[in-house]
Design an enzyme around this catalytic site. Structure first.
Site, PDB file in Angstrom:
ATOM      1  CG  ASP A   1      40.859  48.132  24.048  1.00  0.00           C
ATOM      2  OD1 ASP A   1      40.852  49.368  23.925  1.00  0.00           O
ATOM      3  OD2 ASP A   1      41.400  47.356  23.228  1.00  0.00           O
TER       4      ASP A   1
HETATM    5  N1  URA Z   1      46.221  47.662  22.815  1.00  0.00           N
HETATM    6  C1  URA Z   1      44.941  47.248  22.644  1.00  0.00           C
HETATM    7  O1  URA Z   1      44.580  46.782  21.558  1.00  0.00           O
HETATM    8  N2  URA Z   1      44.105  47.349  23.669  1.00  0.00           N
HETATM    9  C2  URA Z   1      44.466  47.821  24.900  1.00  0.00           C
HETATM   10  O2  URA Z   1      43.651  47.865  25.826  1.00  0.00           O
HETATM   11  C3  URA Z   1      45.792  48.240  25.060  1.00  0.00           C
HETATM   12  C4  URA Z   1      46.653  48.151  24.009  1.00  0.00           C
END
Ligand code: URA
Length: 231
Positions: free
Chosen positions: A100
């Site tokens: 993310d």
């Molecule tokens: N899980 C998430 O919620 N975000 C990420 O970036 C990676 C794993």
């Protein structure tokens, strides 16, 4: 192909490091000192040497990026992408998987499509380990739920390995890569992730000497381990 690209592919260094090697008169093409790192060479037929040792051209590149928050895991977009941090010839590079925008940590950047496919395919159950900080104290029941697998909003998340560090921080190891997976798992517990950082993918561990935004080439050993069939 440009000389600097060929040398970078062969792990001689990043483009700026390679430029320095050429300036220091350490690189020869067919026995003649290379004048510029931008010169064109034939990567198959020309003999390139560094300190008089032949350099072997490698088709694929493997970079370990310490992803900072604020960058999306994509090759293009209107907002900064992780590729804006990579000062190499594009060469077909792409991020292997998605973190993310606000997630930090280990991101493999490569142009090896088959390897990326293997690492990301759900059927290979590749482990991804994260450091997680969350808003509420973790209860015994929360740990059991994370370890048993969670259903939330019509989606199911496979069991995770949990290692509690403090009441509001832990490491979590998952084998899937579903959208917002860890954030949704904590939402399902009524909790909220406040900080997320990937520490490991398969046996590739984030090099903590890399500051957020920095990257380095993988070593031969790291590449071999990533390609090995067994976890
Ligand atoms: N899980 C998430 O919620 N975000 C990420 O970036 C990676 C794993």
């Amino acid at each position: 192909m440009r000389l600097d690209r060929m040398l970078s592919n062969a792990h001689a260094g990043t483009r700026s490091q390679v430029k320095k090697l050429v300036k220091e008169k350490r690189v020869k093409v067919n026995g003649v000192l290379a004048k510029t790192s931008s010169m064109q060479i034939d990567e198959v037929n020309d003999e390139v040497t560094l300190d008089d040792i032949p350099v072997i051209y490698e088709e694929h590149m493997y970079l370990m990026l310490h992803k900072p928050a604020g960058y999306i895991s994509a090759t293009e977009g209107n907002v900064p992408t992780v590729m804006d941090l990579i000062y190499e010839d594009n060469n077909g590079l792409f991020p292997c998987g998605r973190l993310d925008k606000d997630t930090e940590g280990l991101l493999l950047i490569t142009n090896d499509g088959p390897l990326a496919h293997t690492l990301l395919s759900p059927k290979h159950h590749v482990e991804k380990e994260y450091y997680v900080e969350h808003a509420l104290d973790m209860s015994e029941d929360d740990i059991v739920r994370l370890q048993s697998g969670i259903s939330y909003n019509g989606e199911s998340y496979k069991p995770a390995k949990v290692n509690m560090i403090s009441p509001r921080s832990c490491t979590l190891t998952i084998t899937e890569g579903k959208y917002h997976e860890i954030k949704f798992m904590f939402q399902a517990l009524g909790d909220k992730v406040t900080y997320l950082k990937r520490l490991r993918m398969k046996n590739l561990v984030l090099d903590e000497s890399l500051k957020p935004g920095e990257y380095r080439y993988l070593t031969e050993e790291e590449i071999a381990d990533l390609k090995a069939d067994e976890q």
